[in-house]
Scaffold this motif. Structure first.
Motif, mmCIF file in Angstrom:
data_model
loop_
_atom_site.group_PDB
_atom_site.id
_atom_site.type_symbol
_atom_site.label_atom_id
_atom_site.label_comp_id
_atom_site.label_asym_id
_atom_site.label_seq_id
_atom_site.Cartn_x
_atom_site.Cartn_y
_atom_site.Cartn_z
ATOM 1 N N PRO A 114 0.921 -1.281 0.132
ATOM 2 C CA PRO A 114 -0.042 0.014 -0.259
ATOM 3 C C PRO A 114 1.230 1.419 -0.188
ATOM 4 O O PRO A 114 2.270 0.994 0.046
ATOM 5 N N CYS A 144 -4.417 6.352 1.993
ATOM 6 C CA CYS A 144 -5.080 5.610 1.749
ATOM 7 C C CYS A 144 -6.178 4.899 0.590
ATOM 8 O O CYS A 144 -7.002 6.232 0.163
ATOM 9 N N ARG A 145 -5.972 3.935 -0.034
ATOM 10 C CA ARG A 145 -7.309 3.841 -1.164
ATOM 11 C C ARG A 145 -8.660 3.978 -1.346
ATOM 12 O O ARG A 145 -9.501 4.698 -2.067
ATOM 13 N N ASN A 147 -2.408 5.295 -5.789
ATOM 14 C CA ASN A 147 -3.700 4.221 -5.978
ATOM 15 C C ASN A 147 -4.024 4.311 -7.603
ATOM 16 O O ASN A 147 -4.147 2.970 -7.745
ATOM 17 N N ARG A 166 -3.892 -3.584 -0.283
ATOM 18 C CA ARG A 166 -4.005 -2.185 0.296
ATOM 19 C C ARG A 166 -5.495 -2.928 0.619
ATOM 20 O O ARG A 166 -6.326 -2.392 1.945
ATOM 21 N N HIS A 219 -7.785 -3.297 4.353
ATOM 22 C CA HIS A 219 -9.413 -2.981 4.271
ATOM 23 C C HIS A 219 -10.232 -3.975 4.536
ATOM 24 O O HIS A 219 -11.199 -4.224 6.538
ATOM 25 N N SER A 274 -6.880 -0.181 10.867
ATOM 26 C CA SER A 274 -6.461 1.019 10.217
ATOM 27 C C SER A 274 -5.544 1.488 9.547
ATOM 28 O O SER A 274 -3.946 0.846 9.403
ATOM 29 N N HIS A 275 -5.857 1.893 8.057
ATOM 30 C CA HIS A 275 -5.009 2.397 7.590
ATOM 31 C C HIS A 275 -3.448 3.211 7.562
ATOM 32 O O HIS A 275 -2.370 2.586 7.117
ATOM 33 N N TYR A 276 -3.899 4.218 8.424
ATOM 34 C CA TYR A 276 -2.368 5.009 8.684
ATOM 35 C C TYR A 276 -2.014 4.830 9.854
ATOM 36 O O TYR A 276 -1.149 4.909 9.670
#
Length: 467
Positions: free
Chosen positions: A202, A206-207, A220, A241, A245, A250-252
């Motif tokens: 990723p 975030c995508r 992305n 990615r 999800h 949490s992506h960040y």
């Protein structure tokens, strides 16, 4: 005030401003002369003293005599092209060998010169981070939060997202050039009866949450295009990615605030995901039990890490983060060789600690040491043999720096793991595979900031030169 008086006042201001700028230029030129002269003295005399250490106080490695590179001792230098030579076929065959146009070569040359000049200026400015910090204090006082871009994002200005995370925006690129190169590599692997599996790491943005960078970042979109082309070419893809999800992570929070890399905790999680996915394509390839989270100890080093983006904005605008060292609870034993661009730095047998460089964690030098490089010594070539493994699985992992915090964990689940960063390995990858195989599978893992409009076929350091 009369017109003459007003004009005289403006003239005095311009006179003062011009001389102030000239004085600043003279001062900085003097710092270059001092820096370069001191470095030459250290290099040719092999000696350091109180003055040289004062000059290089902001970069102690510059005062060394050259026997150490990146805080590790070089055991021996390595000529990769002599060990793994290119053949005539590897230089001419393959659908990915699209020559650069004259314009593209000129643009690449200009970018290289710009990069070299910028690096030279930055490196030779006396107490450069002092001035960079003050420049960032000025930007912060004005409330500036600007970002610019180039073809690969390498020199972009770090920018704060609305959530406080630092990132670099990526421009839209034609990902087909890199995808074609990977698919051509897959054609070669088919002749070796070896499956190729691609892992899409990723990007920081975030995508599924692009509102804060919509229209400004295309990381992305570039990755989507690359994944589509690779899948259409018949290569299985694990899109991390989507996995982030789907797992509800949490992506960040999976990334450092001040860096473009994912955290070691994310690297361990990713290694487990990769193991399960790989086992679906190559049965029993990886011991998934060895990668269970509860089998590891975690030691947190508070405020020890300042990432690459953080170094751009300096401590004037951000602060160091915690860094986690993850090690297995069980006994381990490895036989390992690790190479940097300078040569071999590790050769021997030992525990999991053999794969760790603890020097950056002990230095507290935020600007000159990369704590991220604690794992696998950073961007390297590594050949790892797990002496406790009872299977015969042999994997080759090709990738960028995102693999650094996944490689040591994957090594726990297989018998042999070879890892190659093509920026370090300058020989023929195909010759390497022919000589060191067969492999049960070849994995390629890249993050979206690696996609470029062209491939540099001459330097043999391009991440997408799979010849």
């Amino acid at each position: 005030m009369s017109i003459h008086t007003e004009q005289a006042a403006k003239k005095d201001i311009l006179w003062f401003a011009a001389r102030l700028c000239l004085a600043a230029l003279v001062f900085f030129m003097c710092t270059y002369i001092v820096r370069i002269g001191t470095r030459a003295y250290v290099k040719f005399s092999g000696k350091t003293n109180a003055f040289t250490q004062w000059v290089f106080r902001d970069d102690p490695l510059m005062a060394l005599d050259g026997t150490d590179e990146g805080n590790v001792h070089v055991i021996e230098h390595t000529d990769w092209q002599a060990l793994y030579p290119f053949t005539a076929e590897s230089h001419t065959a393959g659908r990915n060998m699209v020559p650069q146009s004259a314009v593209q070569r000129a643009e690449q040359c200009i970018r290289s010169l710009e990069d070299a000049f910028t690096a030279w200026i930055t490196e030779n400015l006396l107490y450069r981070f002092f001035f960079i910090e003050w420049a960032n204090r000025y930007d912060a006082a004005l409330g500036w939060n600007l970002a610019t871009g180039d073809d690969n994002g390498s020199d972009n200005q770090a920018v704060f997202l609305t959530n406080g995370y630092l990132t670099v925006f990526q421009k839209k690129v034609d990902a087909s050039v890199c995808a074609d190169s990977l698919l051509s590599f897959n054609d070669f692997l088919k002749t070796q009866q070896t499956p190729l599996l691609y892992i899409q790491a990723p990007y920081k943005i975030c995508r599924f949450d692009k509102a804060g960078a919509k229209g400004r970042d295309f990381s992305n979109e570039n990755a989507d295009e690359f994944v589509r082309l690779v899948r259409a070419g018949g290569v299985p893809v694990l899109d991390m990615r989507e996995e982030l999800h789907r797992a509800g992570r949490s992506h960040y929070a999976s990334f450092f605030i001040t860096d473009h890399h994912w955290k070691p905790e994310t690297g361990l999680w990713a290694a487990g995901v990769i193991a399960r996915w790989l086992n679906a394509h190559v049965p029993n390839a990886v011991d998934e039990q060895a990668l269970l989270p509860e089998r590891f100890n975690r030691t947190v080093y508070p405020h020890s890490f300042l990432g690459s983006h953080g170094r751009k904005v300096t401590l004037a605008r951000t602060e160091p983060e915690d860094f986690t060292l993850i090690t297995p609870k069980a006994d381990t034993a490895f036989e390992c060789e690790i190479y940097t661009a300078e040569g071999k730095i590790v050769q021997g047998t030992g525990s999991f600690n053999l794969l760790l460089n603890m020097t950056p964690l002990a230095s507290n030098d935020y600007y000159n040491d990369s704590v991220y490089a604690t794992y696998m010594y950073g961007d390297t070539v590594a050949e790892i043999r797990n002496l406790y493994s009872t299977d015969n699985t042999k994997l080759l992992l090709i990738g960028d720096s995102f693999t650094d915090v996944a490689e040591p964990f994957l090594a726990l689940g297989v018998s042999e793991l070879d890892c190659i960063d093509l920026r370090v390995f300058t020989g023929s990858l195909q010759s390497y595979i022919t000589q060191n195989g067969p492999y049960d599978a070849v994995l390629a893992l890249y993050n979206p900031n690696t996609f470029g409009q062209t491939i540099d076929w001459d330097s043999h350091t391009d991440l997408y030169d799979f010849r």
